[in-house]
Write a protein that holds these residues in place. Sequence first.
Motif, PDB file in Angstrom:
ATOM      1  N   ILE A 160       0.836  -1.208   0.000  1.00 26.87           N
ATOM      2  CA  ILE A 160       0.000   0.000   0.000  1.00 26.87           C
ATOM      3  C   ILE A 160       0.869   1.255   0.000  1.00 26.87           C
ATOM      4  O   ILE A 160       0.638   2.204  -0.767  1.00 26.87           O
ATOM      5  N   TYR A 164       1.423   4.072  -3.018  1.00 30.93           N
ATOM      6  CA  TYR A 164       1.243   5.505  -2.768  1.00 30.93           C
ATOM      7  C   TYR A 164       2.448   6.297  -3.258  1.00 30.93           C
ATOM      8  O   TYR A 164       2.308   7.353  -3.898  1.00 30.93           O
ATOM      9  N   VAL A 175      -4.873   0.171  -4.230  1.00 32.18           N
ATOM     10  CA  VAL A 175      -4.776   0.401  -2.786  1.00 32.18           C
ATOM     11  C   VAL A 175      -6.105   0.112  -2.100  1.00 32.18           C
ATOM     12  O   VAL A 175      -6.136  -0.488  -1.014  1.00 32.18           O
TER      13      VAL A 175
END
Length: 312
Positions: A160, A164, A175
């Motif tokens: 995740i 990002y 995500v």
Amino acid sequence: MAAVKLAQYLASILSSTNSDTNELRLKAVGSNFDLFTVYLENHNTGVHRYQTTNAMIFYEAGGKSNIKIHGQDFELGVGNIVFLPAKSDYEVQKQTKNDVLVKLDLNSKYNLQYFLGNITNKESREEQAIEQVISKLRVNRLLYLKSTPISKSAQLMNRIIDEYLNQNLFAESVVKAELNLLLVAAVRNQNFAAAPAEKQGFANATLESYIDANFADITLDAAAKYFGFNPNYFSSLVKQKTGKSFVEHVDERRMQEARNLLARPDISVKEIIARVGYNGKSFFYKKFNEYYHQTPVQMRAELFRQANINLK
């Protein structure tokens, strides 16, 4: 990016910063990502105190962090994850150069309930498991996932954060899916850890109040759900904190009520059995004798004698 490399990369950002702010914002490559903003807890001196505006997720990527959340002390080790609702108070104690605490500040329209609610095609038992987790969040004002660095949950958190930072194609969709997987894995295994026992939101006085209000039709499952715990864990917690089992607490309250009712000549023993929550006369008599070492009839006769009640 591998977990070790990600932790090393984040640690290098912290070691190279000259900023004296308590947290460092990690800028993503793209500008359209709308799920959350990522921060690193800085290593500057002093206690860092916060109140969250939005829901947040903490992830310990390296070292350990000592955090006080709603007055409860936590030591987060590598791989540990904490989910916090909006308007939560927390403090981060002084960190060492090896500590890497990552914080995901969710957009105001997203929270834990949002992601759990978006899980589709749920069976009734899955709905119940989700409700139990949401109840636990409501009671404890946090969820503490004590996962290990090699656990599925930690791997998902690394992915995740990596998504990002890199903002590859469909990063936000990926995500969202990985956050759902993270929560599903946790709900499936019911591996949310308790807050430190001596500072648990659950307390003996609270338990007694709950039993006092519900002893006539109480169940372990209902009580566990009320306090936001898995039934097996709740049963162990009650025994650990009070020295008595949940059933012993309930029986004790029922016996007290039975004794009070036996002192009233207008209520029959049969009615008393129903009022205190037992289904059969023989079982009630057995429990009563174990507790008071005499039968309900003998107890009633003694109570009448003390009150100078003569029904003849």
